[in-house]
Design an enzyme around this catalytic site. Structure first.
Site, PDB file in Angstrom:
ATOM      1  N   SER A 142     -49.451  13.304 -31.495  1.00  0.00           N
ATOM      2  CA  SER A 142     -49.661  12.669 -30.192  1.00  0.00           C
ATOM      3  C   SER A 142     -51.144  12.421 -29.980  1.00  0.00           C
ATOM      4  O   SER A 142     -51.995  13.102 -30.562  1.00  0.00           O
ATOM      5  CB  SER A 142     -49.148  13.603 -29.093  1.00  0.00           C
ATOM      6  N   TYR A 155     -49.086  21.960 -24.926  1.00  0.00           N
ATOM      7  CA  TYR A 155     -48.654  20.775 -25.692  1.00  0.00           C
ATOM      8  C   TYR A 155     -49.821  20.227 -26.516  1.00  0.00           C
ATOM      9  O   TYR A 155     -49.679  19.963 -27.717  1.00  0.00           O
ATOM     10  CB  TYR A 155     -48.114  19.714 -24.734  1.00  0.00           C
ATOM     11  N   LYS A 159     -50.141  20.001 -30.729  1.00  0.00           N
ATOM     12  CA  LYS A 159     -50.356  18.746 -31.463  1.00  0.00           C
ATOM     13  C   LYS A 159     -51.674  18.788 -32.249  1.00  0.00           C
ATOM     14  O   LYS A 159     -51.783  18.195 -33.328  1.00  0.00           O
ATOM     15  CB  LYS A 159     -50.300  17.545 -30.519  1.00  0.00           C
TER      16      LYS A 159
HETATM   17  P1  NAP Z   1     -37.324  13.123 -26.494  1.00  0.00           P
HETATM   18  O1  NAP Z   1     -36.864  11.825 -25.977  1.00  0.00           O
HETATM   19  O2  NAP Z   1     -37.396  14.288 -25.594  1.00  0.00           O
HETATM   20  O3  NAP Z   1     -36.448  13.483 -27.792  1.00  0.00           O
HETATM   21  C1  NAP Z   1     -36.698  14.669 -28.487  1.00  0.00           C
HETATM   22  C2  NAP Z   1     -35.571  14.942 -29.430  1.00  0.00           C
HETATM   23  O4  NAP Z   1     -35.848  16.213 -30.080  1.00  0.00           O
HETATM   24  C3  NAP Z   1     -34.228  15.111 -28.712  1.00  0.00           C
HETATM   25  O5  NAP Z   1     -33.186  14.588 -29.490  1.00  0.00           O
HETATM   26  C4  NAP Z   1     -34.120  16.630 -28.605  1.00  0.00           C
HETATM   27  O6  NAP Z   1     -32.819  17.122 -28.479  1.00  0.00           O
HETATM   28  C5  NAP Z   1     -34.713  17.064 -29.926  1.00  0.00           C
HETATM   29  N1  NAP Z   1     -35.070  18.477 -29.874  1.00  0.00           N
HETATM   30  C6  NAP Z   1     -35.773  19.090 -28.893  1.00  0.00           C
HETATM   31  N2  NAP Z   1     -35.811  20.408 -29.116  1.00  0.00           N
HETATM   32  C7  NAP Z   1     -35.117  20.632 -30.271  1.00  0.00           C
HETATM   33  C8  NAP Z   1     -34.807  21.792 -31.006  1.00  0.00           C
HETATM   34  N3  NAP Z   1     -35.212  23.001 -30.615  1.00  0.00           N
HETATM   35  N4  NAP Z   1     -34.067  21.661 -32.128  1.00  0.00           N
HETATM   36  C9  NAP Z   1     -33.634  20.441 -32.535  1.00  0.00           C
HETATM   37  N5  NAP Z   1     -33.912  19.307 -31.874  1.00  0.00           N
HETATM   38  C10 NAP Z   1     -34.645  19.393 -30.746  1.00  0.00           C
HETATM   39  O7  NAP Z   1     -38.807  12.994 -27.100  1.00  0.00           O
HETATM   40  P2  NAP Z   1     -39.623  11.728 -27.645  1.00  0.00           P
HETATM   41  O8  NAP Z   1     -40.432  11.199 -26.527  1.00  0.00           O
HETATM   42  O9  NAP Z   1     -38.744  10.831 -28.407  1.00  0.00           O
HETATM   43  O10 NAP Z   1     -40.659  12.482 -28.601  1.00  0.00           O
HETATM   44  C11 NAP Z   1     -40.529  12.467 -30.015  1.00  0.00           C
HETATM   45  C12 NAP Z   1     -41.851  12.900 -30.609  1.00  0.00           C
HETATM   46  O11 NAP Z   1     -42.887  12.030 -30.168  1.00  0.00           O
HETATM   47  C13 NAP Z   1     -42.287  14.314 -30.221  1.00  0.00           C
HETATM   48  O12 NAP Z   1     -42.900  14.933 -31.331  1.00  0.00           O
HETATM   49  C14 NAP Z   1     -43.327  14.072 -29.143  1.00  0.00           C
HETATM   50  O13 NAP Z   1     -44.242  15.137 -29.035  1.00  0.00           O
HETATM   51  C15 NAP Z   1     -43.964  12.805 -29.664  1.00  0.00           C
HETATM   52  N6  NAP Z   1     -44.672  12.026 -28.646  1.00  0.00           N
HETATM   53  C16 NAP Z   1     -44.002  11.608 -27.531  1.00  0.00           C
HETATM   54  C17 NAP Z   1     -44.709  10.890 -26.584  1.00  0.00           C
HETATM   55  C18 NAP Z   1     -44.043  10.399 -25.317  1.00  0.00           C
HETATM   56  O14 NAP Z   1     -44.762  10.043 -24.376  1.00  0.00           O
HETATM   57  N7  NAP Z   1     -42.714  10.335 -25.254  1.00  0.00           N
HETATM   58  C19 NAP Z   1     -46.071  10.591 -26.768  1.00  0.00           C
HETATM   59  C20 NAP Z   1     -46.700  11.033 -27.916  1.00  0.00           C
HETATM   60  C21 NAP Z   1     -45.987  11.753 -28.857  1.00  0.00           C
HETATM   61  P3  NAP Z   1     -32.296  17.665 -27.007  1.00  0.00           P
HETATM   62  O15 NAP Z   1     -32.184  16.461 -26.173  1.00  0.00           O
HETATM   63  O16 NAP Z   1     -31.031  18.301 -27.339  1.00  0.00           O
HETATM   64  O17 NAP Z   1     -33.351  18.612 -26.518  1.00  0.00           O
END
Ligand code: NAP
Length: 257
Positions: A142, A155, A159
């Site tokens: 991130s 967080y 990262k």
């Molecule tokens: P998201 O929509 O919350 O999706 C996260 C996924 O990970 C969900 O399917 C979730 O399942 C799964 N997960 C969470 N905890 C878990 C566990 N203990 N075991 C197995 N699976 C698990 O998140 P996203 O926004 O797509 O983020 C994906 C990545 O991008 C992350 O690494 C995040 O840090 C990074 N990122 C996101 C953003 C942003 O603004 N969205 C920005 C920069 C980086 P459940 O629904 O069952 O929990």
């Protein structure tokens, strides 16, 4: 640029929602077999149902496990076949003011965002090393790894740790022709993104510091992941690829929004 993953197997963590789900589907569209790992079974069921609509029809193998449980992960992934491409995407974002951070929040976040990424990469990279055919790993980091964000102490720290893990993995796995890179996106309005940035005032304050003037779309991140997984980036390893509309200048490193 045409990217094909025909004949490859990919493993994507956190494949139930958001960026991970879109990555799993994009890999399948590019011809890869995909092991989709997440902890909510209903998300895996709907992902499998969504996949046959993709032509040519590739397979998604669902694996349901809580990745923050080391032993359960070992058990769940032990029968996964040879993996060529890994996307370490699963993470959680639990926001608290620094002075209120609890040990539980710290441990949960590091267990998933850092320790599980290391563990899954160990399992996959051991297989890549023993087969001697290399591979490509992308850790989803991130912008928060390099940029201080209010209420994001834990967080941001996870990262930052993941970025250094990426670099050391690239160093140690390079001799086995395993490339390791990260993508470092700005806010994406997934379920996770909404936790911190649904408030229009906060969102404006963030986008006003992004020269391209908008948050990233899921597709922006997926395309960067596909590039880093593919042979089109065959000499790139240890890189942290920003997907943030150029919001990295020094004056932007402290964010109060
Ligand atoms: P998201 O929509 O919350 O999706 C996260 C996924 O990970 C969900 O399917 C979730 O399942 C799964 N997960 C969470 N905890 C878990 C566990 N203990 N075991 C197995 N699976 C698990 O998140 P996203 O926004 O797509 O983020 C994906 C990545 O991008 C992350 O690494 C995040 O840090 C990074 N990122 C996101 C953003 C942003 O603004 N969205 C920005 C920069 C980086 P459940 O629904 O069952 O929990």
């Amino acid at each position: 640029m045409e990217i094909s993953f025909r004949g490859k197997r990919a493993l994507v963590t956190g494949a139930g929602k958001g960026i991970g789900r879109a990555t799993a589907l994009a890999l399948a569209r590019c011809g890869s077999k995909v092991t989709a790992v997440t902890r909510t079974r209903a998300d895996l069921e709907s992902l499998v149902l969504e996949c046959p609509s993709i032509e040519p029809c590739p397979s998604i193998e669902p694996v349901c496990v809580d990745l923050s449980d080391w032993d359960a992960t070992e058990q769940a992934l032990k029968d996964t076949g040879p993996v060529d491409l890994l996307v370490n995407n699963a993470a959680c974002a639990k926001l608290q003011p620094f002075l209120d951070v609890t040990p539980e929040q710290f441990d949960q976040s590091f267990s998933l965002n850092v320790k599980a990424a290391l563990h899954v990469a160990q399992i996959v990279a051991r297989g890549m090393k023993s087969r001697g055919c290399g591979g490509s790993i992308v850790n989803v980091s991130s912008q928060a790894s390099q940029c201080a964000l209010k209420d994001h102490a834990v967080y941001c720290a996870t990262k930052g740790a993941l970025d250094m893990l990426t670099r050391v993995m690239a160093l140690e796995l390079g001799p086995y022709q395993i490339r390791v890179n990260s993508v470092n996106p700005t806010v994406v309005m997934t379920e996770m993104g909404k936790i911190g940035w649904s408030d229009p005032g906060k969102a404006r304050s963030m986008t006003s510091r992004i020269p391209l003037g908008r948050f990233a779309e899921v597709e922006d991140v997926v395309n960067s992941i596909l590039f880093l997984l593919s042979d089109k980036s065959s000499m790139t390893s240890g890189a942290l690829l920003t997907v943030d509309g150029a919001s990295w200048p020094a004056e932007n490193l402290l964010r109060t929004c």
